[in-house]
Write a protein that holds these residues in place. Sequence first.
Motif, PDB file in Angstrom:
ATOM      1  N   GLU A 102      36.927  38.928  47.939  1.00  0.00           N
ATOM      2  CA  GLU A 102      37.794  40.096  48.122  1.00  0.00           C
ATOM      3  C   GLU A 102      38.793  40.258  46.980  1.00  0.00           C
ATOM      4  O   GLU A 102      39.163  41.372  46.614  1.00  0.00           O
ATOM      5  CB  GLU A 102      38.537  39.982  49.458  1.00  0.00           C
ATOM      6  CG  GLU A 102      39.162  41.259  49.932  1.00  0.00           C
ATOM      7  CD  GLU A 102      39.627  41.166  51.374  1.00  0.00           C
ATOM      8  OE1 GLU A 102      40.703  40.592  51.607  1.00  0.00           O
ATOM      9  OE2 GLU A 102      38.908  41.672  52.260  1.00  0.00           O
ATOM     10  N   SER A 103      39.264  39.137  46.440  1.00  0.00           N
ATOM     11  CA  SER A 103      40.197  39.220  45.312  1.00  0.00           C
ATOM     12  C   SER A 103      40.164  37.922  44.518  1.00  0.00           C
ATOM     13  O   SER A 103      39.801  36.866  45.042  1.00  0.00           O
ATOM     14  CB  SER A 103      41.623  39.502  45.787  1.00  0.00           C
ATOM     15  OG  SER A 103      42.160  38.386  46.487  1.00  0.00           O
ATOM     16  N   THR A 148      43.086  29.292  39.745  1.00  0.00           N
ATOM     17  CA  THR A 148      42.615  30.636  40.066  1.00  0.00           C
ATOM     18  C   THR A 148      42.369  30.686  41.565  1.00  0.00           C
ATOM     19  O   THR A 148      41.675  29.823  42.119  1.00  0.00           O
ATOM     20  CB  THR A 148      41.315  30.975  39.315  1.00  0.00           C
ATOM     21  OG1 THR A 148      41.528  30.837  37.908  1.00  0.00           O
ATOM     22  CG2 THR A 148      40.875  32.405  39.626  1.00  0.00           C
ATOM     23  N   VAL A 149      42.972  31.669  42.225  1.00  0.00           N
ATOM     24  CA  VAL A 149      42.871  31.785  43.679  1.00  0.00           C
ATOM     25  C   VAL A 149      41.838  32.846  44.043  1.00  0.00           C
ATOM     26  O   VAL A 149      41.906  33.991  43.575  1.00  0.00           O
ATOM     27  CB  VAL A 149      44.232  32.148  44.306  1.00  0.00           C
ATOM     28  CG1 VAL A 149      44.091  32.372  45.812  1.00  0.00           C
ATOM     29  CG2 VAL A 149      45.253  31.054  44.024  1.00  0.00           C
ATOM     30  N   TYR A 150      40.871  32.443  44.869  1.00  0.00           N
ATOM     31  CA  TYR A 150      39.843  33.354  45.366  1.00  0.00           C
ATOM     32  C   TYR A 150      40.114  33.626  46.845  1.00  0.00           C
ATOM     33  O   TYR A 150      40.289  32.680  47.623  1.00  0.00           O
ATOM     34  CB  TYR A 150      38.453  32.733  45.233  1.00  0.00           C
ATOM     35  CG  TYR A 150      37.941  32.628  43.825  1.00  0.00           C
ATOM     36  CD1 TYR A 150      36.931  33.476  43.361  1.00  0.00           C
ATOM     37  CD2 TYR A 150      38.453  31.683  42.944  1.00  0.00           C
ATOM     38  CE1 TYR A 150      36.458  33.376  42.063  1.00  0.00           C
ATOM     39  CE2 TYR A 150      37.986  31.580  41.643  1.00  0.00           C
ATOM     40  CZ  TYR A 150      36.988  32.429  41.210  1.00  0.00           C
ATOM     41  OH  TYR A 150      36.522  32.328  39.925  1.00  0.00           O
ATOM     42  N   LYS A 200      32.459  37.755  40.678  1.00  0.00           N
ATOM     43  CA  LYS A 200      33.505  38.769  40.585  1.00  0.00           C
ATOM     44  C   LYS A 200      33.763  39.364  41.967  1.00  0.00           C
ATOM     45  O   LYS A 200      33.036  39.078  42.930  1.00  0.00           O
ATOM     46  CB  LYS A 200      33.107  39.854  39.591  1.00  0.00           C
ATOM     47  CG  LYS A 200      31.820  40.565  39.921  1.00  0.00           C
ATOM     48  CD  LYS A 200      31.432  41.527  38.818  1.00  0.00           C
ATOM     49  CE  LYS A 200      30.154  42.301  39.156  1.00  0.00           C
ATOM     50  NZ  LYS A 200      28.981  41.404  39.304  1.00  0.00           N
ATOM     51  N   VAL A 201      34.791  40.180  42.066  1.00  0.00           N
ATOM     52  CA  VAL A 201      35.124  40.820  43.341  1.00  0.00           C
ATOM     53  C   VAL A 201      33.922  41.615  43.843  1.00  0.00           C
ATOM     54  O   VAL A 201      33.293  42.362  43.087  1.00  0.00           O
ATOM     55  CB  VAL A 201      36.351  41.745  43.183  1.00  0.00           C
ATOM     56  CG1 VAL A 201      36.586  42.552  44.455  1.00  0.00           C
ATOM     57  CG2 VAL A 201      37.591  40.916  42.853  1.00  0.00           C
TER      58      VAL A 201
END
Length: 229
Positions: free
Chosen positions: A110-111, A119-121, A174-175
């Motif tokens: 989602e982001s 890096t936050v997913y 990727k998003v």
Amino acid sequence: MFTGIVEDLGVVESVVQGADFAKLTVSSDVVVDDHTRIGDSIAVNGVCLTVTALHGTSFTADVMHETLRRSSLGGLRRGSRVDVERAMPADGRFDGHIVSGHIDGTGVIESIRPDGIATVYTIRAPRELMRFIAEKGSIAIEGISLTVTFADERTFGVAIIPHTAANTVLPERKVGDVVNLETDPIAKYVARLLGMGGGTAAGDAGSAASGGGSHPATITESFLAQHGF
């Protein structure tokens, strides 16, 4: 069993599509060595596959319809990079968490945002999977053992360090991309036990002998206190 510590970034050499299956060939000079044998288990993006053929530093595995339906492997193409990990040896070091290689389903990114060196997913997952995902718990994403940083009813987050980014496929996602998810197996077994009740074999046998039906036990506060919890 696996640990979620990715050993190498393999490269898909070919994908042969059948009516309801696929034959996948992946090259990796790390997971394919002199000790690799036909019948061995290798996790590809978190999916446990059985080696059916070996060719130099490449291996071939059959991917059945159920796996294609419930994972992201159906989207692989020639040249795709994949996370690969051999099954853990009995005398191996346990660095990640218990990973079976049996994907529970998929989530959607989602982001993606930077947070210092990390890096936050944020990933959206089906509600039936979110019940097994807890903050500070473990989860495998594309076969990578990660710690959950937050979790609500529909999304959860993970933070990856530069080393993880440099040695896995996550930076290529990727998003909007779909990722494989395997939740904590302990949580699934606990949920199953609670759902089935806590009757014992002896109790069930006694009920059958007396002609009565079985009555699943319920875990209550008093039950836990009586058993030392």
